[in-house]
Write a protein that holds these residues in place. Sequence first.
Motif, mmCIF file in Angstrom:
data_model
loop_
_atom_site.group_PDB
_atom_site.id
_atom_site.type_symbol
_atom_site.label_atom_id
_atom_site.label_comp_id
_atom_site.label_asym_id
_atom_site.label_seq_id
_atom_site.Cartn_x
_atom_site.Cartn_y
_atom_site.Cartn_z
ATOM 1 N N ARG A 1 -0.395 -25.033 0.220
ATOM 2 C CA ARG A 1 -1.811 -24.964 0.575
ATOM 3 C C ARG A 1 -1.970 -25.431 2.006
ATOM 4 N N LEU A 2 -2.623 -24.594 2.814
ATOM 5 C CA LEU A 2 -2.769 -24.868 4.237
ATOM 6 C C LEU A 2 -4.179 -25.337 4.589
ATOM 7 N N GLY A 3 -4.273 -26.119 5.627
ATOM 8 C CA GLY A 3 -5.564 -26.598 6.102
ATOM 9 C C GLY A 3 -6.198 -25.603 7.041
ATOM 10 N N VAL A 4 -6.502 -24.415 6.525
ATOM 11 C CA VAL A 4 -7.127 -23.357 7.311
ATOM 12 C C VAL A 4 -8.288 -22.772 6.519
ATOM 13 N N ASP A 5 -9.143 -22.036 7.205
ATOM 14 C CA ASP A 5 -10.227 -21.311 6.560
ATOM 15 C C ASP A 5 -9.894 -19.822 6.655
ATOM 16 N N PRO A 6 -9.319 -19.230 5.594
ATOM 17 C CA PRO A 6 -8.872 -17.844 5.668
ATOM 18 C C PRO A 6 -10.007 -16.840 5.836
ATOM 19 N N ARG A 7 -11.268 -17.298 5.703
ATOM 20 C CA ARG A 7 -12.399 -16.387 5.935
ATOM 21 C C ARG A 7 -12.581 -16.091 7.415
ATOM 22 N N LYS A 8 -11.982 -16.939 8.259
ATOM 23 C CA LYS A 8 -12.088 -16.761 9.698
ATOM 24 C C LYS A 8 -10.823 -16.092 10.222
ATOM 25 N N ALA A 9 -11.020 -15.022 10.990
ATOM 26 C CA ALA A 9 -9.881 -14.220 11.453
ATOM 27 C C ALA A 9 -8.884 -15.037 12.262
ATOM 28 N N ASP A 10 -9.390 -16.028 13.030
ATOM 29 C CA ASP A 10 -8.476 -16.803 13.876
ATOM 30 C C ASP A 10 -7.750 -17.904 13.107
ATOM 31 N N GLU B 1 8.741 -21.468 9.486
ATOM 32 C CA GLU B 1 7.928 -20.303 9.831
ATOM 33 C C GLU B 1 6.440 -20.635 9.734
ATOM 34 N N LEU B 2 6.029 -21.300 8.668
ATOM 35 C CA LEU B 2 4.612 -21.639 8.516
ATOM 36 C C LEU B 2 4.147 -22.577 9.622
ATOM 37 N N ASN B 3 4.989 -23.520 9.988
ATOM 38 C CA ASN B 3 4.621 -24.424 11.084
ATOM 39 C C ASN B 3 4.498 -23.670 12.402
ATOM 40 N N ARG B 4 5.362 -22.688 12.618
ATOM 41 C CA ARG B 4 5.278 -21.884 13.842
ATOM 42 C C ARG B 4 3.985 -21.083 13.898
ATOM 43 N N GLN B 5 3.490 -20.709 12.721
ATOM 44 C CA GLN B 5 2.313 -19.852 12.651
ATOM 45 C C GLN B 5 1.001 -20.638 12.558
ATOM 46 N N ARG B 6 1.064 -21.941 12.761
ATOM 47 C CA ARG B 6 -0.176 -22.732 12.677
ATOM 48 C C ARG B 6 -1.206 -22.220 13.686
ATOM 49 N N PRO B 7 -2.391 -21.830 13.218
ATOM 50 C CA PRO B 7 -3.412 -21.324 14.134
ATOM 51 C C PRO B 7 -3.938 -22.434 15.046
ATOM 52 N N ALA B 8 -4.213 -22.101 16.291
ATOM 53 C CA ALA B 8 -4.761 -23.086 17.223
ATOM 54 C C ALA B 8 -6.114 -23.590 16.741
ATOM 55 N N GLY C 1 -7.212 -30.805 11.799
ATOM 56 C CA GLY C 1 -6.823 -31.753 10.756
ATOM 57 C C GLY C 1 -5.438 -31.467 10.207
ATOM 58 N N ARG C 2 -5.193 -31.965 9.006
ATOM 59 C CA ARG C 2 -3.878 -31.823 8.386
ATOM 60 C C ARG C 2 -3.627 -30.357 8.028
ATOM 61 N N TYR C 3 -2.520 -29.830 8.477
ATOM 62 C CA TYR C 3 -2.210 -28.410 8.275
ATOM 63 C C TYR C 3 -1.544 -28.159 6.932
ATOM 64 N N LEU C 4 -0.501 -28.914 6.616
ATOM 65 C CA LEU C 4 0.179 -28.765 5.328
ATOM 66 C C LEU C 4 -0.501 -29.686 4.317
ATOM 67 N N ARG C 5 -1.367 -29.138 3.489
ATOM 68 C CA ARG C 5 -2.154 -29.954 2.555
ATOM 69 C C ARG C 5 -1.360 -30.325 1.296
ATOM 70 N N SER C 6 -0.670 -29.356 0.727
ATOM 71 C CA SER C 6 0.127 -29.635 -0.472
ATOM 72 C C SER C 6 1.224 -28.596 -0.613
ATOM 73 N N ILE C 7 2.322 -28.994 -1.245
ATOM 74 C CA ILE C 7 3.456 -28.104 -1.475
ATOM 75 C C ILE C 7 3.919 -28.292 -2.918
ATOM 76 N N HIS C 8 4.059 -27.201 -3.642
ATOM 77 C CA HIS C 8 4.540 -27.246 -5.021
ATOM 78 C C HIS C 8 5.698 -26.266 -5.196
ATOM 79 N N LEU C 9 6.685 -26.671 -5.955
ATOM 80 C CA LEU C 9 7.839 -25.832 -6.260
ATOM 81 C C LEU C 9 8.000 -25.792 -7.772
ATOM 82 N N ALA C 10 8.211 -24.597 -8.310
ATOM 83 C CA ALA C 10 8.329 -24.466 -9.764
ATOM 84 C C ALA C 10 9.232 -23.306 -10.127
#
Length: 242
Positions: free
Chosen positions: A47-56, A195-202, A206-215
């Motif tokens: 889960r990323l700290g982004v708003d996917p409704r915004k194109a940027d 890769e996800l860290n490289r793609q962090r939008p400008a 705040g916190r970019y990597l909110r949570s990580i789950h593996l299953a």
Amino acid sequence: MAKRGKRYQAAAEKIDSTRLYGPVEAIRLLPETVAVSYDPALNLAVRLGVDPRKADQMVRGSVVLPHGTGREVRVAVFAEGPKATEAIDAGADIVGSDEIVAMIEAGNLGFDAVVATPDQMGKIGRYGKVLGPRGLMPNPKTGTVTMDVAKVVGELKAGKVEYRTDRQANVHLVIGKLSFPPQHLLENYQAVMEELNRQRPAAAKGRYLRSIHLATSQGPSIRIDPQRTRDLWEDAEAEPAA
């Protein structure tokens, strides 16, 4: 919510839901969390700290997993002439133009990835509502609209996977199978996180990597510490056993 089976419940008891695990520690714990009788896929959810409704702030792209996903990938290529020949030589499973259109119109989507040369996009565009929701629409951002079809086909066959944030800002990826050597799973995991860290939008604040789950498939998830995304395998001995 449907009641979980005994096998799932037994697997869940192996996981301490109150803590965050290191990546190596989580991978070592996975064999104890299996709730199926076959060799399960490993599903990563970030889960990323982004708003996917915004194109940027839309995070989308592709990443080559060093050790693949563990399953055969069927690749379709929209191309004609010499580029079609290149795609065939590179190992594409379905190659053509009108032939693939006919398959789509018949509802025969027997492929896992689609590549197209730029000149074919006018023909493909009308099928966006069919291909898009399935993650099959070629896109320049993921490298699947290209003249270098041979290279992209090779990458997809070797383990290149696409990703994009969903409406809840989650990214879901399969990073291998449980039967993979643990170090291979870790290297696939690291490739995704880098890769996800490289793609962090400008524009992301705040916190970019909110949570990580593996299953494992149909198994309970293990929460991974978002601050520990660069563990090296050599550090594994420093981590306590699960």
